[in-house]
Design a protein around this motif. Structure first.
Motif, PDB file in Angstrom:
ATOM      1  N   PRO A  10      46.621  34.453  46.336  1.00 37.82           N
ATOM      2  CA  PRO A  10      45.242  34.165  46.772  1.00 37.82           C
ATOM      3  C   PRO A  10      44.355  35.408  46.855  1.00 37.82           C
ATOM      4  O   PRO A  10      43.146  35.324  46.607  1.00 37.82           O
ATOM      5  N   TYR A  11      44.924  36.563  47.186  1.00 38.27           N
ATOM      6  CA  TYR A  11      44.133  37.790  47.220  1.00 38.27           C
ATOM      7  C   TYR A  11      43.636  38.160  45.826  1.00 38.27           C
ATOM      8  O   TYR A  11      42.511  38.640  45.654  1.00 38.27           O
ATOM      9  N   PHE A  12      44.489  37.943  44.825  1.00 37.41           N
ATOM     10  CA  PHE A  12      44.081  38.228  43.449  1.00 37.41           C
ATOM     11  C   PHE A  12      43.000  37.253  42.993  1.00 37.41           C
ATOM     12  O   PHE A  12      42.046  37.648  42.312  1.00 37.41           O
ATOM     13  N   LEU A  13      43.144  36.002  43.360  1.00 39.67           N
ATOM     14  CA  LEU A  13      42.113  35.028  42.990  1.00 39.67           C
ATOM     15  C   LEU A  13      40.774  35.404  43.605  1.00 39.67           C
ATOM     16  O   LEU A  13      39.729  35.312  42.955  1.00 39.67           O
ATOM     17  N   ARG A  14      40.804  35.842  44.854  1.00 39.03           N
ATOM     18  CA  ARG A  14      39.570  36.235  45.532  1.00 39.03           C
ATOM     19  C   ARG A  14      38.945  37.455  44.857  1.00 39.03           C
ATOM     20  O   ARG A  14      37.726  37.513  44.635  1.00 39.03           O
ATOM     21  N   GLU A  15      39.784  38.444  44.512  1.00 36.58           N
ATOM     22  CA  GLU A  15      39.258  39.656  43.886  1.00 36.58           C
ATOM     23  C   GLU A  15      38.756  39.384  42.474  1.00 36.58           C
ATOM     24  O   GLU A  15      37.706  39.908  42.065  1.00 36.58           O
ATOM     25  N   ALA A  35      35.925  37.800  36.798  1.00 33.49           N
ATOM     26  CA  ALA A  35      36.897  37.970  35.715  1.00 33.49           C
ATOM     27  C   ALA A  35      37.928  36.855  35.794  1.00 33.49           C
ATOM     28  O   ALA A  35      38.246  36.361  36.871  1.00 33.49           O
ATOM     29  N   ARG A  36      38.450  36.479  34.636  1.00 30.67           N
ATOM     30  CA  ARG A  36      39.508  35.483  34.570  1.00 30.67           C
ATOM     31  C   ARG A  36      40.719  36.119  33.901  1.00 30.67           C
ATOM     32  O   ARG A  36      40.599  37.094  33.164  1.00 30.67           O
ATOM     33  N   ARG A  79      47.048  24.564  41.204  1.00 29.16           N
ATOM     34  CA  ARG A  79      45.857  23.771  40.867  1.00 29.16           C
ATOM     35  C   ARG A  79      44.581  24.563  41.133  1.00 29.16           C
ATOM     36  O   ARG A  79      43.607  24.467  40.370  1.00 29.16           O
ATOM     37  N   ALA A  80      44.576  25.362  42.193  1.00 28.29           N
ATOM     38  CA  ALA A  80      43.409  26.203  42.477  1.00 28.29           C
ATOM     39  C   ALA A  80      43.222  27.254  41.390  1.00 28.29           C
ATOM     40  O   ALA A  80      42.081  27.539  40.975  1.00 28.29           O
ATOM     41  N   MET A  81      44.305  27.833  40.907  1.00 26.79           N
ATOM     42  CA  MET A  81      44.219  28.829  39.839  1.00 26.79           C
ATOM     43  C   MET A  81      43.581  28.218  38.599  1.00 26.79           C
ATOM     44  O   MET A  81      42.689  28.817  37.981  1.00 26.79           O
ATOM     45  N   ALA A  82      44.039  27.034  38.223  1.00 26.34           N
ATOM     46  CA  ALA A  82      43.488  26.366  37.048  1.00 26.34           C
ATOM     47  C   ALA A  82      42.033  25.982  37.277  1.00 26.34           C
ATOM     48  O   ALA A  82      41.178  26.133  36.380  1.00 26.34           O
ATOM     49  N   ALA A  83      41.708  25.480  38.469  1.00 23.05           N
ATOM     50  CA  ALA A  83      40.336  25.050  38.765  1.00 23.05           C
ATOM     51  C   ALA A  83      39.358  26.221  38.720  1.00 23.05           C
ATOM     52  O   ALA A  83      38.175  26.034  38.397  1.00 23.05           O
ATOM     53  N   ASP A 124      51.201  39.862  40.231  1.00 20.88           N
ATOM     54  CA  ASP A 124      50.497  39.351  41.411  1.00 20.88           C
ATOM     55  C   ASP A 124      51.463  38.975  42.527  1.00 20.88           C
ATOM     56  O   ASP A 124      51.060  38.364  43.518  1.00 20.88           O
ATOM     57  N   SER A 125      52.728  39.348  42.397  1.00 18.43           N
ATOM     58  CA  SER A 125      53.748  39.054  43.396  1.00 18.43           C
ATOM     59  C   SER A 125      54.772  40.178  43.408  1.00 18.43           C
ATOM     60  O   SER A 125      55.009  40.820  42.376  1.00 18.43           O
ATOM     61  N   ASP A 126      55.369  40.398  44.586  1.00 16.88           N
ATOM     62  CA  ASP A 126      56.474  41.362  44.657  1.00 16.88           C
ATOM     63  C   ASP A 126      57.819  40.646  44.722  1.00 16.88           C
ATOM     64  O   ASP A 126      58.817  41.223  45.151  1.00 16.88           O
TER      65      ASP A 126
END
Length: 266
Positions: free
Chosen positions: A63-68, A74-75, A93-97, A201-203
């Motif tokens: 979610p932090y990456f989506l916000r940034e 940028a996509r 689904r949020a990522m795709a939307a 985007d994940s550790d």
């Protein structure tokens, strides 16, 4: 002596099978990819940089990456793990939307060295299915764990209609001790118009907390690209060319050429 010869003869097919399995892994080497398989190296339109992330979705970090990315307008393309998609369907689904592209990384992050033709195809098929059913779009791209394309993985991807793409530039952001400056230094080594950038985007499979380093480097990377006149976006906008013509530039009769062409031809 005959017993020894029999053992050697029996071992030969197994050795040949192992060699064929691991041969495509040579594409992990940047020089091999760049010279022989530029699209596998992620080379696309010279005015575009493809931004890609591996190992999500992760409810703690994605979610932090989506916000940034939204702030940067940028996509990106996210190479996701199928098991994580199943755990976090609302996030996917949020990522795709939000206009991001979903691609396949794996079902779970497994070492690549042992031939697993049935299991590799089953795992990849499950990942494709869960991405399609969750996001509502069919994934197009595949990047294997560790960036290692074995024969069984390549064939599984081909049979499922996926195109393997590795990367041009990476930030080595998964390592313990990495910071934003080191990530940017590594990216700069091969960053150019037409490049595909690999970040995480994940550790989940990286040093704990490494995603925060990546997140802090992201706006600088996007700024660099735009200052150079390069658009930043997903692989779907990158204009990656076909794989086979580059493979055929190898010398006629070359066994490596012939085997890899067999794997790559549609």
């Amino acid at each position: 002596m005959n017993h020894r010869r029999a053992l050697t003869t029996a071992a030969a097919p197994a050795a040949a099978a192992a060699a064929c399995h691991i041969l495509p892994a040579a594409t992990w080497l940047p020089g091999v990819r760049a010279t022989l398989f530029p699209s596998l190296d992620g080379r696309g339109s010279p005015d575009h940089v493809a931004l890609t992330f591996d190992d999500g979705p992760d409810a703690r970090s994605t979610p932090y990456f989506l916000r940034e990315l939204d702030r940067l307008d940028a996509r990106a393309t996210f190479f996701v793990q199928g098991a994580a998609v199943r755990r976090h369907p609302a996030l996917v689904r949020a990522m795709a939307a939000e206009g991001h592209e979903l691609a396949v990384h794996c079902w779970e992050h497994r070492p690549p060295w042992l031939p697993r033709p049935v299991a590799d195809r089953a795992d990849l098929s499950r990942a494709v299915r869960v991405v399609r059913e969750t996001s509502g779009t069919a994934p197009r791209w595949y990047r294997p764990p560790y960036g290692v394309l074995t024969a069984t993985r390549w064939l599984a991807a081909r049979r499922l209609g996926l195109r393997p793409v590795l990367w041009t530039a990476w930030g080595r952001d998964w390592r313990a001790g990495a910071d934003a400056a080191s990530v940017l230094v590594h990216l700069r080594e091969r960053l150019a118009g037409g490049a595909t950038v690999l970040l995480h985007d994940s550790d989940r499979n990286s040093a704990p907390g490494s995603w925060r380093v990546t997140l802090s480097a992201l706006p600088v990377l996007v700024s660099w690209c735009r200052e150079a006149g390069w658009r930043v976006g997903p692989l779907s906008e990158h204009g990656v060319a076909g794989l086979v013509p580059a493979a055929r530039r190898l010398g006629a009769g070359d066994a490596v050429r012939d085997r890899m062409r067999d794997l790559m031809d549609p």
